[in-house]
Design a protein around this motif. Structure first.
Motif, PDB file in Angstrom:
ATOM      1  N   UNK A 256     -45.484 -28.716   9.976  1.00 12.58           N
ATOM      2  CA  UNK A 256     -44.911 -27.672   9.960  1.00 12.58           C
ATOM      3  C   UNK A 256     -44.281 -26.963  10.902  1.00 12.58           C
ATOM      4  N   UNK A 257     -42.806 -26.852  10.273  1.00 17.58           N
ATOM      5  CA  UNK A 257     -41.925 -26.078  11.236  1.00 17.58           C
ATOM      6  C   UNK A 257     -41.708 -24.460   9.930  1.00 17.58           C
ATOM      7  N   UNK A 258     -41.952 -23.372  10.584  1.00 17.38           N
ATOM      8  CA  UNK A 258     -41.509 -22.296  10.480  1.00 17.38           C
ATOM      9  C   UNK A 258     -40.821 -21.294  11.131  1.00 17.38           C
ATOM     10  N   UNK A 259     -40.535 -19.940  10.436  1.00 24.94           N
ATOM     11  CA  UNK A 259     -39.826 -19.074  11.299  1.00 24.94           C
ATOM     12  C   UNK A 259     -39.734 -17.878  10.444  1.00 24.94           C
ATOM     13  N   UNK A 260     -40.383 -16.745  11.262  1.00 24.84           N
ATOM     14  CA  UNK A 260     -40.686 -16.102  11.031  1.00 24.84           C
ATOM     15  C   UNK A 260     -39.735 -14.884  11.203  1.00 24.84           C
ATOM     16  N   UNK A 261     -38.489 -14.008  10.028  1.00 31.58           N
ATOM     17  CA  UNK A 261     -37.493 -13.414   9.864  1.00 31.58           C
ATOM     18  C   UNK A 261     -38.065 -11.722   9.668  1.00 31.58           C
ATOM     19  N   UNK A 262     -37.795 -10.696  10.372  1.00 39.22           N
ATOM     20  CA  UNK A 262     -38.232  -9.747  10.029  1.00 39.22           C
ATOM     21  C   UNK A 262     -37.074  -8.901   9.021  1.00 39.22           C
ATOM     22  N   UNK A 263     -37.556  -8.542   8.098  1.00 44.14           N
ATOM     23  CA  UNK A 263     -35.910  -7.567   7.244  1.00 44.14           C
ATOM     24  C   UNK A 263     -36.454  -5.940   7.214  1.00 44.14           C
ATOM     25  N   UNK A 264     -36.985  -5.540   7.937  1.00 42.99           N
ATOM     26  CA  UNK A 264     -37.274  -4.242   7.460  1.00 42.99           C
ATOM     27  C   UNK A 264     -38.008  -3.478   8.610  1.00 42.99           C
ATOM     28  N   UNK A 265     -38.821  -1.951   8.896  1.00 35.42           N
ATOM     29  CA  UNK A 265     -39.569  -1.618   9.758  1.00 35.42           C
ATOM     30  C   UNK A 265     -41.083  -2.305   9.939  1.00 35.42           C
ATOM     31  N   UNK A 266     -41.170  -2.548   8.180  1.00 43.11           N
ATOM     32  CA  UNK A 266     -42.153  -3.009   8.544  1.00 43.11           C
ATOM     33  C   UNK A 266     -43.069  -4.650   7.245  1.00 43.11           C
TER      34      UNK A 266
END
Length: 250
Positions: free
Chosen positions: A119-129
């Motif tokens: 599996x290939x994954x990326x976490x993308x922050x979109x807001x403070x929470x």
């Protein structure tokens, strides 16, 4: 370096991100975008807010039965990607050998039962929470550098689109709350044009996004400027930003 075909697919992905019309289509569009930049079997879009997992979408739908989905979350701590996917895409095979991966309960109870080896994954922050995870799994191990690059390059576009959609929802909420207030008097098309203006697009770019002529965009702008009582782009953008700004306790 992206090949011509890969570059074309990446450009399609960027256009698809920015063409998302509303939050209701957010997950479906991102699943399509993920398939454009990474080859695989099961595409997953997962949104986590302050209270944990808020929403998860799969393509194909129903690809993960309820009992396997429960096992994924029960053994999530065994996923070497978990909490280590910000900044750059990472794969299971980056961290674990095939033998090590097969020894985990996560593989035995979930991935293995689905025939998924990597599996290939990326976490993308979109807001403070909030964090959005884009994840693609597949039956063979290893991902190409160009797939990783494509996933990383769409991150700022996903973040920009999220900000636009959030502004759009707040604008609609303000229009409902204020009844026949200024924003409520704009037509649906004028609101679309205004939101693209707030996103920094020029007339030609807006026309391409909406599939209309630049002259039509100009006419919509003239109409919405008059309704909003503003002199031009900068004033309209400021008005929208005020409507989109959350209260201090958000």
């Amino acid at each position: 370096m992206l090949s011509r075909i890969e570059l074309h697919r990446y450009n399609q992905a960027v256009l698809a991100v920015h063409a998302t019309p509303s939050l209701a289509q957010w997950s479906a569009n991102l699943l399509h975008v993920l398939r454009l930049v990474v080859s695989g079997d099961i595409a997953v879009v997962n949104w986590r807010g302050a209270e944990g997992v808020v929403a998860t979408a799969y393509d194909p739908q129903g690809a993960i039965p309820a009992e396997i989905n429960a096992a994924v979350h029960r053994f999530l701590h065994q996923n070497p990607l978990y909490l280590h996917r910000r900044g750059a895409p990472r794969s299971i095979s980056d961290v674990l050998s095939r033998r090590e991966w097969h020894r985990t309960d996560l593989y035995a109870e979930a991935y293995g039962r689905l025939g998924q080896e990597d599996g290939l994954a990326l976490d993308i922050p979109l807001s403070r929470s909030g964090v959005l995870t884009l994840n693609m799994t597949r039956a063979r191990r290893g991902f190409r550098d160009t797939e990783r690059l494509g996933l990383r390059l769409i991150e700022p576009h996903v973040q920009a689109c999220w900000q636009r959609l959030q502004a759009q929802e707040r604008l609609r909420a303000a229009a409902v709350a204020n009844g026949d207030a200024t924003h409520g008097r704009l037509t649906a098309r004028e609101r679309e044009v205004l939101l693209w203006v707030a996103n920094g697009l020029r007339n030609q770019q807006i026309a391409e996004q909406l599939g209309i002529r630049p002259a039509t965009v100009k006419r919509h702008l003239e109409n919405l400027y008059a309704k909003l009582g503003v002199a031009g782009r900068a004033d309209a953008r400021m008005l929208l930003e005020r409507a989109a700004t959350p209260a201090p306790d958000d």
